[in-house]
Structures are given as structure tokens and as C-alpha cells.
Design an enzyme around this catalytic site. Structure first.
Site, PDB file in Angstrom:
ATOM      1  N   GLU A   1       0.819  -1.221   0.000  1.00  0.00           N
ATOM      2  CA  GLU A   1       0.000   0.000   0.000  1.00  0.00           C
ATOM      3  C   GLU A   1       0.849   1.266   0.000  1.00  0.00           C
ATOM      4  OE1 GLU A   1      -2.554  -3.257   1.801  1.00  0.00           O
ATOM      5  OE2 GLU A   1      -0.497  -2.529   2.122  1.00  0.00           O
TER       6      GLU A   1
ATOM      7  N   MET B   1      23.836   9.211   3.289  1.00  0.00           N
ATOM      8  CA  MET B   1      23.755  10.488   3.994  1.00  0.00           C
ATOM      9  C   MET B   1      23.998  10.305   5.484  1.00  0.00           C
ATOM     10  SD  MET B   1      23.487  13.707   3.465  1.00  0.00           S
ATOM     11  CE  MET B   1      22.545  14.190   2.019  1.00  0.00           C
TER      12      MET B   1
ATOM     13  N   LYS C   1     -17.769  -1.204   5.352  1.00  0.00           N
ATOM     14  CA  LYS C   1     -18.153  -2.248   4.409  1.00  0.00           C
ATOM     15  C   LYS C   1     -19.658  -2.285   4.175  1.00  0.00           C
ATOM     16  CE  LYS C   1     -17.218  -7.097   3.324  1.00  0.00           C
ATOM     17  NZ  LYS C   1     -16.491  -8.326   3.732  1.00  0.00           N
TER      18      LYS C   1
ATOM     19  N   PHE D   1     -11.903  -7.247  13.774  1.00  0.00           N
ATOM     20  CA  PHE D   1     -10.782  -7.706  12.956  1.00  0.00           C
ATOM     21  C   PHE D   1     -10.434  -6.655  11.904  1.00  0.00           C
ATOM     22  CE2 PHE D   1      -9.327 -10.068   9.129  1.00  0.00           C
ATOM     23  CZ  PHE D   1      -8.096 -10.492   9.626  1.00  0.00           C
ATOM     24  N   GLN D   2      -9.169  -6.302  11.826  1.00  0.00           N
ATOM     25  CA  GLN D   2      -8.643  -5.320  10.889  1.00  0.00           C
ATOM     26  C   GLN D   2      -9.329  -3.958  11.018  1.00  0.00           C
ATOM     27  OE1 GLN D   2      -8.458  -7.071   6.906  1.00  0.00           O
ATOM     28  NE2 GLN D   2      -6.395  -7.842   7.378  1.00  0.00           N
TER      29      GLN D   2
END
Length: 595
Positions: free
Chosen positions: A52, A480, A164, A114-115
Site C-alpha cells: 500500500e 547520507m 463495508k 478484525f482489521q
């Protein structure tokens, strides 16, 4: 009879209606209802990324290269939280982006389902606005508002969180004749037209100045104002500096361009700001990487500050003439106002500036052992690829060298993570830019550290037919960080060696990973270059390949440093240069410029 569709279908119809061309994303449980109608869309292309974060940076690259709103999509929980870094990146760099996330069903919100993650709460400080949609009927208006907010005023990321059950719910089809739906954004009225009195005051200050500088930031590019900037500069004869986010807003080859200011800016640009009596600040925010120690920045300069975001004006430096407005409109009106004023006398100022440019040009040392100088690689890449090429960069030494040693003649050809400094930006941003500008050559200039954070998106590029080119500046370390350890930590190289050089002194293991073989495993062409004699031939070979992504492993000297440099927290008066770059200055090592 009114036809009903699902909220998910309404989402896809809404994306089509606002003109979204591409969505970068990954499906998952909560967002899955949206992926079914997306499968049937002939107007919105979905690109399945491998992470993602890659989706978010690809949306950024698409937006920065095209000027259109980029779109990314993820599911709830970890899918959404993986977007946090690119959302923060887009917020810092004012990139127009809409992030669409799935959420657990409305009844489960707050139950640690969940999630589940409160992505609206998590991203509240790093979005321009965000929405938790509570009815399928609200989807068209919310999407229209999100795109409007992302792309107007000061651009930025907007998040739309969709439970959802809202995606699965039923809603009436919104007829095309009533699109867009009425926007409900009370209080959102960005000012684009500047106040005439302030513009006239600015014109008077410019006319009376003797050491003015046009301090140009990324807001000029966001306003599509490069042509207007050039008119203003040539009309007045004032020197121009372009920040890291504004590279390409003014041609590097133009005689009035002094280069990039800031921590690794040119001596002429940094010192011009310090010695100026007037800064005409356009779409810049007096960032700490430009100002150094703020209390000592441009101590004798009056400040004209024009920005579309009123919160930026006076935030870090008090403005003598504050101008709120879109940079394109501000510059246009300033040009008109200056027609009635006397052109400033800058002969003495230019004599001084030209002296600094002659004495302290940008340059680099050739490694005495015959190994490859990274600056040489990047300089030749810029020359061979040409000024129409789009370059994206990761973060670190290679980013600074790419900003310094490639000549940017056109706007929107330089993409990088400026404010957030996000390693891993280059490859997915290049992917997004190539999708948005398919006819352009797109090079990602990456470090061996940055590349290992998001190189999985090369699989996306290979499978989706997105033939970007990647130049890995492989110095075997987090360059760096190593430079800072050399300068400030007595060369104690704690956890900066990556083992990507031919033989790692720490482990004795060769090339982990081997970037050529890794590229081939990801469906790309892999090349390697280890000497200056091979650079041009290798770049030209990569340029000739148009049907697959190309990765070039440039194995460079590990001790090369970025110069000039202003140490963090130091005054810009303490800018330091490499000793070979200032032959007229007598010192025993790298030292401060004495101006």
C-alpha cells in the site's frame, strides 16, 4: 422508477464522473465490495501494487507529474495504516491525492473488530480533510468534495473511509445531468486573487531594492506559474533561487538562476539569500532546510511573502508585505504593477553574485582509486536522457546530487519527497509518473538503501507494462547517514553498511542483494556499471530499452560526500564547501566559506 445500485457501484460511478483515470491499490476484506464493480469499469484503470505504501507514492508521482489528483485505495486496518507514510508525504509537499480506504462495518466500529483501525483519527493531522461516510447516499457528494478539496487552494491529501456495510448498501443512481452534486463545504473558500494594495506595496519595495532575490518554492509549480515567473524575473532582472520542491520552475540554464538554496544548495544561492535586502518569496514556506538557523537567516532582508495558504505567512518569518493568493495570479498582478515602477538598479548586486558563482561553482572530486564518482553518473544521466525526461528521486545523498547535477529546464520533471524525506519514494513515484505521462522517459534515481524499501513495485511495473528506468547509486551504505557519521560522529559507522558492494568488509558476503539478479527476478532488465568509461554506454543501453523496466546498478565510491553543506542547526553563514571547489580560499580541510 429510480434505479438502485450498491454503494460500491456508486463509488466507481463517482470516480468515473470526477475524471479519475487510474487507481493504485490492493484489495482486502473491507474494501472488497468496491473491487467487484471496479472490475467492470472501462474508464478507471486499477493497478495492483505490491504494498500500500507503493500505491500512495504512485498516486503522488502521478499527481506531481500531471497536476491531476492521484488516487490510491486500500482495505481497513493494516491496509489503511500502510498508506499513512505517503499521506504524510503528500501533506508535507502539498500533493493533490485522494486515499480511499475500506472500514469495518458501521456497527463494529469501536469494538476492536478484525482489521479495524481509526484511520480518520490516525490521519487527522496529516490530511487536508477526511471523511467517514455514514450512508451510501452520501458517496457521490463525498467523492466530489474530496477531489475538490484535494485539488484546489493549497493542494493536499484527502481521505475517504468507507465502512463495508455502506459499500454493500443500496442507493439511488445519481443521474449524469445532476453531476456534480452540490458540495457542502461551508468555510472552505480559498483565496486565489491577491489584494491589490499588497501587490502595489510589493512592487514599490522591489523597485527600491538593491539586493533582491526571488525565493521560489513549490507553490509556483502547484499554481502552474512557471511562465509567469520567467516573465517577472526577466522584467526585473532579479536573481532567482529555486528550492528543492521548485526545481524546474525556472530554467537552470537561465543566466539569472543561482541554483538551489538550503542545506546542500549552491554557495551563490545560499549566500544571496543571506546578503539580500529583499526576498520576494513565492510559494515557499521558510523551511528549516532552507533557512538554517532561523534567527540568522537573511538578517537584513525585507520580506514579501506570497502564498495561497494564509497559515504559512508569518509562521516562520514575519512578512513586511503579506500576500494571500494563488502564485499565478499574484505574479501576473505583480508584473502589471511593476510596469508603473522603475526597474531596480542591480548592476552592483550582479557583480557580487557573479563573483560568488565563479569562485564557488558546483563540482565534485574524482575518486583517486579510479572508482566511480556518483556525481559523474548523475550528471551524465541528465545529459544523455535530456531535459524532457522526468526524474524521481529517493531521499539521501543521491537525491541531493540529482537536484544539483541534473539541469532542470522544464517544470514537472523533478519529483521527490521534500518535506517528509521519505526513503522508498522513488520507484513507486516513477511508476505513477509513467502511468500519467506514458510518452515520457521516466528515470528513478535511487540509493541502495531506499531501493530496498519499495523495489517490489518493479514487479507491478513489469506485469502492468510500465517501463520505468531505475539508476541505483550503490555506495554500499546509507550514504547520507554515513556522511553525518564521518563529519559529526568521528567516523563511527554504526549500522550504516548495507553489504550491497562487491564485498562487504563486515561479513565478506558479496552483493546482498545482487541488484542485477534481483531486477531480473522481478521481470526487469538488469545492468551493472562500475567504471567511468562504461557510464555513457550503460545509460544509452538502458535508454534503448522501451518494452520493459530497466534497473542499472551503478557501483560508486563509498566515501563521496554532498557539498556544499550547512550543518543542521547552523547558520547559513557557516556554509562549508569541499576544498577542491574553492581554489581561491586558503584552508587545510573542508571549511566555511569566507564571504
Amino acid at each position: 422508477m429510480t434505479r438502485e445500485i450498491t454503494g460500491a457501484q456508486s463509488l466507481v460511478h463517482s470516480l468515473e464522473a470526477v475524471g479519475a483515470e487510474v487507481v493504485f491499490g490492493i484489495p482486502g476484506g473491507a474494501i472488497l465490495p468496491a473491487y467487484d464493480p471496479l472490475f467492470d469499469s472501462t474508464r478507471v484503470r486499477h493497478i495492483l501494487v505490491r504494498h500500500e505504501q507503493g500505491a500512495g507514492h504512485a498516486a503522488e508521482g502521478y499527481a506531481q507529474a500531471t497536476g491531476r489528483v492521484g488516487v490510491c485505495m486500500a482495505t481497513s486496518g493494516p491496509g489503511a495504516t500502510n498508506l499513512v507514510t505517503p499521506i504524510a508525504d503528500a501533506y508535507m509537499d502539498s500533493v493533490p491525492m485522494v486515499a480511499i480506504t475500506g472500514q469495518v462495518a458501521s456497527a463494529a466500529i469501536g469494538t476492536d473488530a478484525f482489521q479495524e483501525a481509526d484511520i480518520c483519527g490516525i490521519t487527522l493531522p496529516i490530511t487536508k480533510h477526511n471523511f467517514l461516510v455514514q450512508s451510501a447516499d452520501d458517496i457521490p457528494r463525498t467523492i466530489a468534495e474530496a477531489f475538490h478539496l484535494a485539488g484546489t487552494g493549497r493542494p493536499g491529501p484527502v481521505l475517504v473511509d468507507l465502512p463495508k456495510d455502506i459499500l454493500q448498501g443500496r442507493t439511488a443512481v445519481l443521474p449524469h445531468e445532476v453531476w456534480p452534486p452540490a458540495l457542502d463545504l461551508p468555510g472552505y473558500r480559498p483565496v486565489t486573487r491577491p489584494h491589490g494594495k499588497q501587490v502595489r506595496e510589493a512592487a514599490k519595495l522591489i523597485s527600491a531594492s538593491r539586493r533582491p532575490v526571488l525565493y521560489v518554492g513549490g507553490g509556483v509549480l502547484k499554481a502552474r506559474a512557471a511562465a509567469q515567473l520567467r516573465t517577472l524575473a526577466e522584467m526585473t532582472g532579479i536573481p532567482v533561487v529555486t528550492t528543492l520542491m521548485a526545481r524546474g520552475a525556472f530554467p537552470d540554464s537561465h543566466p539569472q538562476h543561482l541554483g538551489m538554496p538550503g542545506m546542500h544548495g549552491s554557495v551563490a544561492a545560499v549566500t544571496a539569500l543571506q546578503k539580500a535586502d529583499l526576498l520576494i518569496t513565492l510559494g515557499a514556506r521558510f523551511d528549516d532546510r532552507v533557512t538554517g538557523r532561523l534567527a540568522s537567516f537573511a538578517p537584513k532582508a525585507a520580506i514579501i511573502h506570497a502564498d495561497i495558504d494564509p497559515a504559512e505567512i508569518g509562521k516562520n518569518r514575519t512578512a513586511d508585505v503579506p500576500i494571500v493568493g494563488d502564485c499565478r495570479e499574484v505574479i501576473t498582478e505583480l508584473v502589471a504593477a511593476l510596469a508603473a515602477e522603475q526597474r531596480p538598479d542591480l548592476e552592483g548586486w550582479w557583480h557580487t553574485l557573479d563573483g560568488w558563482r565563479r569562485t564557488y561553482p558546483l563540482g565534485y572530486e574524482t575518486p583517486p582509486d579510479g572508482s566511480l564518482a556518483p556525481q559523474h553518473v548523475i550528471e551524465r544521466l541528465g545529459r544523455i536522457a535530456g531535459p524532457e525526461t522526468i526524474f524521481s528521486a529517493g531521499v539521501g545523498q543521491h537525491q541531493m546530487w540529482a537536484a544539483q547535477f541534473i539541469s532542470y529546464e522544464n517544470p514537472y520533471t523533478w519529483l521527490n519527497s521534500g518535506g517528509a524525506g521519505t526513503m522508498g519514494y522513488a520507484v513507486p513515484a516513477a511508476m505513477g509518473a509513467k502511468v500519467g505521462c506514458p510518452d515520457a522517459t521516466v528515470w528513478a534515481i535511487d540509493g541502495d538503501g531506499c531501493f530496498q524499501m519499495t523495489n517490489q513495485e518493479l514487479a507491478t511495473c513489469a506485469l502492468e507494462g510500465i517501463p520505468i528506468k531505475v539508476a541505483i547509486i550503490n555506495n554500499g551504505s546509507l550514504g547520507m547517514v554515513r556522511q553525518w557519521q564521518t563529519l559529526f560522529y568521528d567516523k563511527r559507522y554504526s549500522n550504516t553498511e548495507l553489504g550491497t558492494h562487491p564485498a562487504s568488509p563486515r561479513t565478506g558476503v558479496k552483493r546482498v542483494p545482487d541488484f542485477v539478479r534481483l531486477a531480473e527476478a522481478l521481470g526487469c532488465v538488469g545492468l551493472r556499471c562500475e567504471s567511468a568509461a562504461e557510464v555513457d554506454e550503460t545509460i544509452e543501453k538502458a535508454m534503448a530499452i522501451d518494452d520493459a523496466p530497466v534497473v542499472v546498478d551503478f557501483v560508486v565510491h563509498p566515501d563521496a560526500m554532498v557539498w556544499p553543506m550547512v550543518a543542521a542547526g547552523a547558520s547559513n553563514d557557516e556554509i562549508r564547501v569541499a576544498r577542491d571547489l574553492a581554489p581561491d580560499f586558503d584552508y587545510t580541510g573542508d571549511a566555511e566559506v569566507n564571504l
